[in-house]
Design a protein around this motif. Sequence first.
Motif, PDB file in Angstrom:
ATOM      1  N   ALA A 111     -17.904  -2.806   1.055  1.00  9.83           N
ATOM      2  CA  ALA A 111     -18.182  -2.871  -0.381  1.00  9.83           C
ATOM      3  C   ALA A 111     -19.689  -2.848  -0.633  1.00  9.83           C
ATOM      4  O   ALA A 111     -20.165  -2.208  -1.580  1.00  9.83           O
ATOM      5  CB  ALA A 111     -17.561  -4.132  -0.977  1.00  9.83           C
TER       6      ALA A 111
ATOM      7  N   SER B 182      -9.931  -9.251  -0.806  1.00  6.52           N
ATOM      8  CA  SER B 182      -9.244  -8.365  -1.743  1.00  6.52           C
ATOM      9  C   SER B 182     -10.160  -7.976  -2.896  1.00  6.52           C
ATOM     10  O   SER B 182     -10.148  -6.832  -3.364  1.00  6.52           O
ATOM     11  CB  SER B 182      -7.987  -9.068  -2.276  1.00  6.52           C
TER      12      SER B 182
ATOM     13  N   GLU C 221       0.806  -1.224   0.000  1.00  2.00           N
ATOM     14  CA  GLU C 221       0.000   0.000   0.000  1.00  2.00           C
ATOM     15  C   GLU C 221       0.838   1.273   0.000  1.00  2.00           C
ATOM     16  O   GLU C 221       0.399   2.293  -0.541  1.00  2.00           O
ATOM     17  CB  GLU C 221      -0.938   0.007   1.206  1.00  2.00           C
TER      18      GLU C 221
ATOM     19  N   ARG D  12     -12.522  -5.302  -1.745  1.00  2.00           N
ATOM     20  CA  ARG D  12     -11.850  -4.000  -1.733  1.00  2.00           C
ATOM     21  C   ARG D  12     -11.788  -3.433  -3.150  1.00  2.00           C
ATOM     22  O   ARG D  12     -11.948  -2.224  -3.371  1.00  2.00           O
ATOM     23  CB  ARG D  12     -10.436  -4.126  -1.160  1.00  2.00           C
TER      24      ARG D  12
ATOM     25  N   LYS E 134     -15.266  -2.095  -4.040  1.00  2.00           N
ATOM     26  CA  LYS E 134     -15.483  -0.775  -3.435  1.00  2.00           C
ATOM     27  C   LYS E 134     -14.809   0.314  -4.267  1.00  2.00           C
ATOM     28  O   LYS E 134     -15.378   1.386  -4.483  1.00  2.00           O
ATOM     29  CB  LYS E 134     -14.931  -0.759  -2.013  1.00  2.00           C
ATOM     30  N   SER E 135     -13.617   0.046  -4.760  1.00  3.07           N
ATOM     31  CA  SER E 135     -12.873   1.036  -5.538  1.00  3.07           C
ATOM     32  C   SER E 135     -13.538   1.342  -6.873  1.00  3.07           C
ATOM     33  O   SER E 135     -13.341   2.430  -7.426  1.00  3.07           O
ATOM     34  CB  SER E 135     -11.438   0.542  -5.784  1.00  3.07           C
TER      35      SER E 135
ATOM     36  N   ARG F 156      -6.761  -2.289  -8.091  1.00  7.08           N
ATOM     37  CA  ARG F 156      -7.231  -1.338  -7.084  1.00  7.08           C
ATOM     38  C   ARG F 156      -6.264  -0.168  -6.945  1.00  7.08           C
ATOM     39  O   ARG F 156      -6.688   0.986  -6.765  1.00  7.08           O
ATOM     40  CB  ARG F 156      -7.413  -2.050  -5.740  1.00  7.08           C
TER      41      ARG F 156
ATOM     42  N   THR G 286     -14.444  -6.160   4.875  1.00 13.00           N
ATOM     43  CA  THR G 286     -14.334  -5.478   3.584  1.00 13.00           C
ATOM     44  C   THR G 286     -15.586  -5.691   2.744  1.00 13.00           C
ATOM     45  O   THR G 286     -15.981  -4.815   1.971  1.00 13.00           O
ATOM     46  CB  THR G 286     -13.102  -5.964   2.806  1.00 13.00           C
TER      47      THR G 286
END
Length: 399
Positions: free
Chosen positions: A215, A170, A78, A173, A176-177, A121, A211
């Motif tokens: 999401a 993952s 990250e 995530r 969500k992005s 992501r 997560t």
Amino acid sequence: VSLLLNLMERHGREVTEVAIDFFLMLDTIGVSSRHEALRAPMHARLVEVMLRQSTLPDDFTSWDVAEEDEETFERFREHVLADLLDNCFGVLKGEYLSIVGNALGNAPNWQVAEAGTFALRAAAERIKEEMEESTTTTAEEFLTQLFTTVASQASDNSGVFSAHPLLRASTCRLIKSYAFWLGKKGDKGTLGRGILMYVTSSFSHGSSWPTAAVAFRSVCSRCARALRDPETFGALLEHTEQSISGIRVGVDGHDFSDNRTAVMEGLARVIAAMQIQHASQISPRLVSPIAGRCKAIAMEMAQQLPQNQIAHAEAARTMAAELSLIASSVRFLEFPSSSTATSGVEHPAIAVLSAAWPMLEEIVSAKMWQAPSVVKAISEIYVAALLSAKANSVNMVVP
């Protein structure tokens, strides 16, 4: 540059953490001012190197038994790789998607696929800008194919995206992005609904639950207009209630986090996008299962304790956690005051409060539930209803 790339490939993260600043500084120079080898060819090789270094070991099963330290690995990805991957997409554009897409399509195991979701992501914001500014449909077609595949693999072991809880986490995530894209996609919410089925199927997998809840909220918020049809929402609500019914919330300590809050907020955002007549009718359904759980908790404690004894701390926190879900829902049920005046229907926030009122009265009148955490949770429900209903809450205020 070639030497650095060779050293990164041979010696791994230790060299990469040092070399990454060089490539980030190099990317401050305009692409047209660089040697051809320092343009697309260098960035394509960088993506391949970073994909390998962001991949968990083949024998990885969980962080509990891994030699790898979770915080160190997360920080490396990250805070070291993400910015450079974003730069790489800026140079490569469609080629970046091709490299990552090939890694996903040919992934020999879930660990490689998980690294691919991270790479997508990391470049999400740049990809969003590209889709808004470019006349090509490369990114649009790529995301459609990717998320169609994800949506088809909701069931356990139905494909690589459902092969392991960490990959589910993952992927959530990643979802969500890209929720912004799902909301703009002109397919009447078909893909968004499919993605929600994948997300809700991830609720029961411990490491993916936090997560997945976030999401879910993001997709509901972005796709609210496509989900607000009463029949569509009714099916989503029923499915979601079943998906979270088995979730056990740990209430040890005062700082526990209840991820169900994100789920309730997502559902409330969809109701807030409905016509107020429909919202008023369906919003009480949000609290029906919560009220049932609260009554079950109260009944269990009534059998264990005398009526004049306050419930112990854990029971009080459990009750407060359930009540807080109602406040989380009501907080987002805002409608213009004029809409209730012209429609003549009950404001959705008031409708929720009315549905919960008999249960709330029972709790308030019982000495057992006069613990501070429970009193605070009930107060938050009332305040949330006041703030959401605004002028429609005038009858709630006692002089």
